[in-house]
Design a protein around this motif. Structure first.
Motif, PDB file in Angstrom:
ATOM      1  N   VAL A  35      31.221  33.868  35.849  1.00 20.81           N
ATOM      2  CA  VAL A  35      31.451  33.057  36.962  1.00 20.81           C
ATOM      3  C   VAL A  35      32.832  32.271  36.726  1.00 20.81           C
ATOM      4  O   VAL A  35      33.367  32.059  37.691  1.00 20.81           O
ATOM      5  CB  VAL A  35      30.204  31.850  37.130  1.00 20.81           C
ATOM      6  CG1 VAL A  35      30.656  30.796  37.931  1.00 20.81           C
ATOM      7  CG2 VAL A  35      28.889  32.901  37.426  1.00 20.81           C
ATOM      8  N   LEU A  78      35.620  34.430  37.799  1.00 20.79           N
ATOM      9  CA  LEU A  78      35.607  34.583  39.209  1.00 20.79           C
ATOM     10  C   LEU A  78      36.424  33.367  39.825  1.00 20.79           C
ATOM     11  O   LEU A  78      37.264  33.625  40.894  1.00 20.79           O
ATOM     12  CB  LEU A  78      34.185  34.745  39.895  1.00 20.79           C
ATOM     13  CG  LEU A  78      33.556  36.139  40.009  1.00 20.79           C
ATOM     14  CD1 LEU A  78      31.976  35.874  40.182  1.00 20.79           C
ATOM     15  CD2 LEU A  78      34.122  36.934  40.809  1.00 20.79           C
ATOM     16  N   LEU A  93      31.735  37.480  47.227  1.00 24.37           N
ATOM     17  CA  LEU A  93      32.413  37.852  46.004  1.00 24.37           C
ATOM     18  C   LEU A  93      31.503  37.523  45.055  1.00 24.37           C
ATOM     19  O   LEU A  93      31.580  38.354  43.909  1.00 24.37           O
ATOM     20  CB  LEU A  93      33.562  36.947  45.725  1.00 24.37           C
ATOM     21  CG  LEU A  93      34.714  36.805  46.860  1.00 24.37           C
ATOM     22  CD1 LEU A  93      35.687  35.618  46.509  1.00 24.37           C
ATOM     23  CD2 LEU A  93      35.411  38.219  46.632  1.00 24.37           C
ATOM     24  N   MET A  94      30.601  36.716  44.999  1.00 27.73           N
ATOM     25  CA  MET A  94      29.480  36.223  43.903  1.00 27.73           C
ATOM     26  C   MET A  94      28.434  37.802  43.659  1.00 27.73           C
ATOM     27  O   MET A  94      28.115  37.915  42.810  1.00 27.73           O
ATOM     28  CB  MET A  94      28.804  35.015  44.221  1.00 27.73           C
ATOM     29  CG  MET A  94      27.684  34.688  43.178  1.00 27.73           C
ATOM     30  SD  MET A  94      28.367  34.318  41.632  1.00 27.73           S
ATOM     31  CE  MET A  94      29.148  32.722  41.745  1.00 27.73           C
ATOM     32  N   ARG A  95      28.058  38.177  44.992  1.00 26.06           N
ATOM     33  CA  ARG A  95      27.004  39.277  45.107  1.00 26.06           C
ATOM     34  C   ARG A  95      27.809  40.558  44.436  1.00 26.06           C
ATOM     35  O   ARG A  95      27.027  41.201  43.981  1.00 26.06           O
ATOM     36  CB  ARG A  95      26.793  39.290  46.703  1.00 26.06           C
ATOM     37  CG  ARG A  95      25.623  40.496  46.915  1.00 26.06           C
ATOM     38  CD  ARG A  95      25.105  40.371  47.949  1.00 26.06           C
ATOM     39  NE  ARG A  95      26.029  40.600  49.191  1.00 26.06           N
ATOM     40  CZ  ARG A  95      26.628  41.897  49.454  1.00 26.06           C
ATOM     41  NH1 ARG A  95      25.844  42.930  48.897  1.00 26.06           N
ATOM     42  NH2 ARG A  95      27.525  42.109  50.498  1.00 26.06           N
ATOM     43  N   GLN A  96      29.025  40.583  44.836  1.00 25.02           N
ATOM     44  CA  GLN A  96      29.945  41.921  44.843  1.00 25.02           C
ATOM     45  C   GLN A  96      30.528  41.920  43.113  1.00 25.02           C
ATOM     46  O   GLN A  96      31.414  42.489  42.939  1.00 25.02           O
ATOM     47  CB  GLN A  96      30.789  42.392  45.726  1.00 25.02           C
ATOM     48  CG  GLN A  96      29.983  42.574  47.061  1.00 25.02           C
ATOM     49  CD  GLN A  96      31.254  42.807  48.122  1.00 25.02           C
ATOM     50  OE1 GLN A  96      32.104  42.752  47.946  1.00 25.02           O
ATOM     51  NE2 GLN A  96      30.381  43.031  49.160  1.00 25.02           N
ATOM     52  N   ASN A  97      30.109  41.150  42.281  1.00 22.02           N
ATOM     53  CA  ASN A  97      30.867  40.626  40.980  1.00 22.02           C
ATOM     54  C   ASN A  97      31.115  42.032  39.992  1.00 22.02           C
ATOM     55  O   ASN A  97      29.897  42.528  39.904  1.00 22.02           O
ATOM     56  CB  ASN A  97      30.112  39.554  40.394  1.00 22.02           C
ATOM     57  CG  ASN A  97      30.748  39.030  39.064  1.00 22.02           C
ATOM     58  OD1 ASN A  97      31.636  39.409  38.823  1.00 22.02           O
ATOM     59  ND2 ASN A  97      29.938  38.488  38.136  1.00 22.02           N
ATOM     60  N   ASP A  98      31.849  42.312  39.643  1.00 22.22           N
ATOM     61  CA  ASP A  98      32.168  43.485  38.726  1.00 22.22           C
ATOM     62  C   ASP A  98      32.246  43.065  37.492  1.00 22.22           C
ATOM     63  O   ASP A  98      33.420  43.296  36.643  1.00 22.22           O
ATOM     64  CB  ASP A  98      33.533  44.113  39.411  1.00 22.22           C
ATOM     65  CG  ASP A  98      33.309  44.767  40.704  1.00 22.22           C
ATOM     66  OD1 ASP A  98      32.457  45.287  41.101  1.00 22.22           O
ATOM     67  OD2 ASP A  98      34.548  44.606  41.641  1.00 22.22           O
ATOM     68  N   TYR A 118      39.758  34.329  42.329  1.00 28.56           N
ATOM     69  CA  TYR A 118      39.857  34.319  43.642  1.00 28.56           C
ATOM     70  C   TYR A 118      40.076  32.882  44.279  1.00 28.56           C
ATOM     71  O   TYR A 118      39.438  32.151  43.690  1.00 28.56           O
ATOM     72  CB  TYR A 118      38.476  34.988  44.187  1.00 28.56           C
ATOM     73  CG  TYR A 118      38.324  36.009  43.932  1.00 28.56           C
ATOM     74  CD1 TYR A 118      38.947  37.174  44.494  1.00 28.56           C
ATOM     75  CD2 TYR A 118      37.399  36.512  42.759  1.00 28.56           C
ATOM     76  CE1 TYR A 118      38.656  38.612  44.288  1.00 28.56           C
ATOM     77  CE2 TYR A 118      37.073  38.056  42.452  1.00 28.56           C
ATOM     78  CZ  TYR A 118      37.735  39.308  43.350  1.00 28.56           C
ATOM     79  OH  TYR A 118      37.417  40.383  43.294  1.00 28.56           O
ATOM     80  N   SER A 148      27.966  37.275  33.872  1.00 30.13           N
ATOM     81  CA  SER A 148      28.302  38.217  34.669  1.00 30.13           C
ATOM     82  C   SER A 148      27.355  38.563  35.594  1.00 30.13           C
ATOM     83  O   SER A 148      27.157  39.051  36.469  1.00 30.13           O
ATOM     84  CB  SER A 148      29.024  39.408  34.267  1.00 30.13           C
ATOM     85  OG  SER A 148      27.998  40.071  33.343  1.00 30.13           O
ATOM     86  N   LEU A 188      32.263  40.189  35.981  1.00 26.17           N
ATOM     87  CA  LEU A 188      33.075  39.072  35.602  1.00 26.17           C
ATOM     88  C   LEU A 188      32.285  37.830  35.377  1.00 26.17           C
ATOM     89  O   LEU A 188      31.123  37.784  36.231  1.00 26.17           O
ATOM     90  CB  LEU A 188      34.352  38.745  36.565  1.00 26.17           C
ATOM     91  CG  LEU A 188      35.463  39.638  37.013  1.00 26.17           C
ATOM     92  CD1 LEU A 188      36.470  39.218  38.090  1.00 26.17           C
ATOM     93  CD2 LEU A 188      36.114  39.801  35.702  1.00 26.17           C
TER      94      LEU A 188
END
Length: 323
Positions: free
Chosen positions: A168, A171, A159-164, A175, A231, A166
């Protein structure tokens, strides 16, 4: 020594089983059986004593480390292929115990990750977010039965790598996989492996240089690029220290005396470069948890590090100054 390493892994194994269910134990069981069979076959083919060699427990340690790196409830054939690659390809092809230039467990993991990426990314949801599968479910999963369908979720590193775009903090709110500092369950798992690693350190199984180098470099990189949690942030130092296989890698993987550097300064450099690579691959690479790739890349560089960091023999410095 190998028995003490296995004992030190127990807290982490218990923590993983608590959050992900009994599939952790079936992974370990299948991996250990596969490793012993593969080790016995390789030793027989090389005309080496089988029982005496099996008593060093090195094959079992490799199997347990590989099993812990795999998603719980992996099918038996996946675990067997990874174990055969670890024992047969990474260990015995190079001459057996003490001659392997690469960490066997990480070779097995990378072979599986490259060959079966879908299976290797299906991590079961933590027990607090979904119903923990039972023992029978873990048996069905190990047998490769289609009757079992686990509830899977993206890991916090994913999720951190694919952050769109957002923040932190956003996030964390969006999630449920995120806990207080890292992922739900992963915080306690990493702390459990840390406790086992510190016990091994107290037992003088290895010295502090490689783990400290890795954790310091990983913490420094994450602090430099954290930027307050925007982000574009890659995550805080605590997030990276308590995520994925960080503590398992720091205390049980890079401390391998065969495939790592040998001098104290070399171990410190080796560990620091592993930590640097882990952060770079996690944040800017294609794989969320990069311990295996970072370790194997540095296994390549270990002889080079040793060449430039070996201390001079006693009296050599004085003779050099006289010249």
């Amino acid at each position: 020594m190998m028995l003490r390493v296995l004992l030190a892994l127990v807290p982490g194994i218990i923590a993983m089983a608590h959050f992900f269910g009994p599939g952790v134990f079936t992974n370990i069981l299948v991996a250990c059986v596969s490793a012993v069979l593969c080790e016995s076959l390789c030793l027989s083919m090389r005309d080496r004593p089988v029982l005496r060699s099996l008593r060093d427990y090195s094959a079992v340690v490799t199997a347990v480390l590989l099993a812990l790196a795999l998603p719980p409830y992996s099918p038996w054939w996946l675990i067997a292929i990874g174990t055969i690659a670890a024992i047969g390809l990474a260990k015995h092809v190079f001459g057996g115990l003490g001659n392997n230039p690469f960490n066997p467990a990480m070779v097995g993991y990378v072979v599986l990750l490259v060959s079966f990426p879908v299976h290797m990314t299906q991590w079961t949801a933590p027990s607090s977010l979904a119903t923990t599968p039972g023992i029978w479910d873990s048996v069905l999963a190990a047998m490769g039965s289609q009757a079992y369908d686990a509830v899977t979720m993206a890991t916090p590193l994913d999720l951190m790598r694919q952050n769109d775009g957002l923040m932190v903090s956003a996030l964390w709110q969006q999630y449920p996989q995120f806990g207080r500092f890292s992922g739900v369950g992963w915080e306690w798992i990493n702390l459990a492996f840390l406790a086992g690693g510190l016990w091994l350190l107290q037992q003088k199984i290895f010295n502090w240089h490689a783990p400290v180098g890795m954790l310091a470099a990983l913490g420094l990189m994450s602090a430099l690029f954290y930027d307050g949690g925007s982000s574009a942030s890659g995550g805080s130092p605590l997030f990276h220290w308590l995520s994925g296989a960080t503590m398992l890698g720091a205390f049980f993987i890079i401390t391998d005396p065969v495939s790592g550097a040998t001098s104290n300064l070399g171990r410190l450099i080796f560990g620091a470069l592993v930590g640097l690579l882990v952060y770079c691959i996690r944040v800017w690479g294609s794989y969320p948890d990069a311990v295996a790739f970072a370790v194997l890349l540095m296994n390549f560089a270990a002889p080079f590090i040793d060449y430039y960091t070996q201390p001079k023999p006693y009296g050599q410095q004085a003779r050099d100054s006289e010249k």
